[in-house]
Scaffold this active site. Structure first.
Site, short mmCIF file in Angstrom:
data_model
loop_
_atom_site.label_atom_id
_atom_site.label_comp_id
_atom_site.label_asym_id
_atom_site.label_seq_id
_atom_site.Cartn_x
_atom_site.Cartn_y
_atom_site.Cartn_z
N GLY A 44 0.77 -1.24 0.00
CA GLY A 44 0.00 0.00 0.00
C GLY A 44 0.80 1.28 0.00
CG ASP A 100 -1.40 2.00 3.01
OD1 ASP A 100 -1.10 1.69 4.18
OD2 ASP A 100 -1.89 1.18 2.21
CG ASP A 103 -7.84 0.43 10.59
OD1 ASP A 103 -8.46 0.91 11.55
OD2 ASP A 103 -8.37 -0.30 9.75
CE LYS A 131 -9.99 3.26 8.51
NZ LYS A 131 -10.58 2.00 7.97
CG PHE A 152 -13.03 -1.19 3.52
CD1 PHE A 152 -11.97 -1.67 4.27
CD2 PHE A 152 -13.11 -1.54 2.19
CE1 PHE A 152 -11.01 -2.51 3.71
CE2 PHE A 152 -12.16 -2.38 1.61
CZ PHE A 152 -11.11 -2.86 2.37
CG ASP A 159 -5.56 -4.21 -1.08
OD1 ASP A 159 -5.85 -5.41 -1.26
OD2 ASP A 159 -4.98 -3.81 -0.04
#
Length: 180
Positions: A44, A100, A103, A131, A152, A159
């Site tokens: 990513g 990237d 999370d 996030k 998402f 991806d």
């Protein structure tokens, strides 16, 4: 064609460009006089890292590390796998991990600890997207492009089932695409 699967654009191409310029300028200032090793976490990181390093005005090296925690799903697993290790030593180096998205924080927690274990002088993280609503571990990247809600997202390296990485922006994937 891919746009039909996108609910809405969350971070536009021009916003990404501005973020990379801002982050590059800050990293240039903060690492002045050093030669950082910028480590991208595959896959990513590729578009973000490529755009970011154009705006870092320093002598620096880049390296790639394959790390996987999603394994084809839409949520991170507890199973962090290194699929490609670094080819150079990190001992006494100032490491900047290019990611990237941050999370859950699980992957970066493992990688940061690993790099310190291998003797890195410092380890910081630069991320395009943060996030924080997805965190399961306390983790705050040093350099944050933009904060996003717990949705998402795909595009610009991110991806779903290895698709959508080539979108020039970050968009929210329509739920019906991944709930099939």
């Amino acid at each position: 064609m891919l746009e039909k699967d996108i609910e809405r654009v969350l971070v536009s191409e021009s916003e990404i460009d501005a973020i990379c310029k801002r982050l590059g300028a800050q990293i240039t200032k903060d690492y002045a006089g050093q030669k950082p090793l910028i480590v991208g976490l595959l896959k990513g990181c590729m578009p973000f890292m490529a755009e970011l390093i154009k705006h870092i005005d320093l002598y620096c090296e880049i390296e790639l590390m394959g790390v996987s925690s999603y394994h084809g799903g839409i949520s991170s697993s507890a199973d962090i796998r290194i699929t490609k290790d670094l080819e150079i030593t990190v001992k006494d180096r100032h490491i900047l991990i290019a990611e990237d998205i941050v999370d859950t924080g699980k992957t970066l927690d493992v990688i940061v600890k690993l790099l310190y274990h291998r003797g890195a002088a410092s380890v910081d993280v630069v991320t395009l997207l943060d996030k924080p609503a997805g965190r399961v571990l306390e983790f705050v990247p040093k350099y944050i492009g933009t904060v996003i809600p717990k949705e998402f997202v795909v595009g610009f390296g991110l991806d779903y089932d290895e698709m959508y990485r080539n979108l020039p922006y970050v968009g929210v994937l329509k739920p019906e695409v991944y709930k099939k």
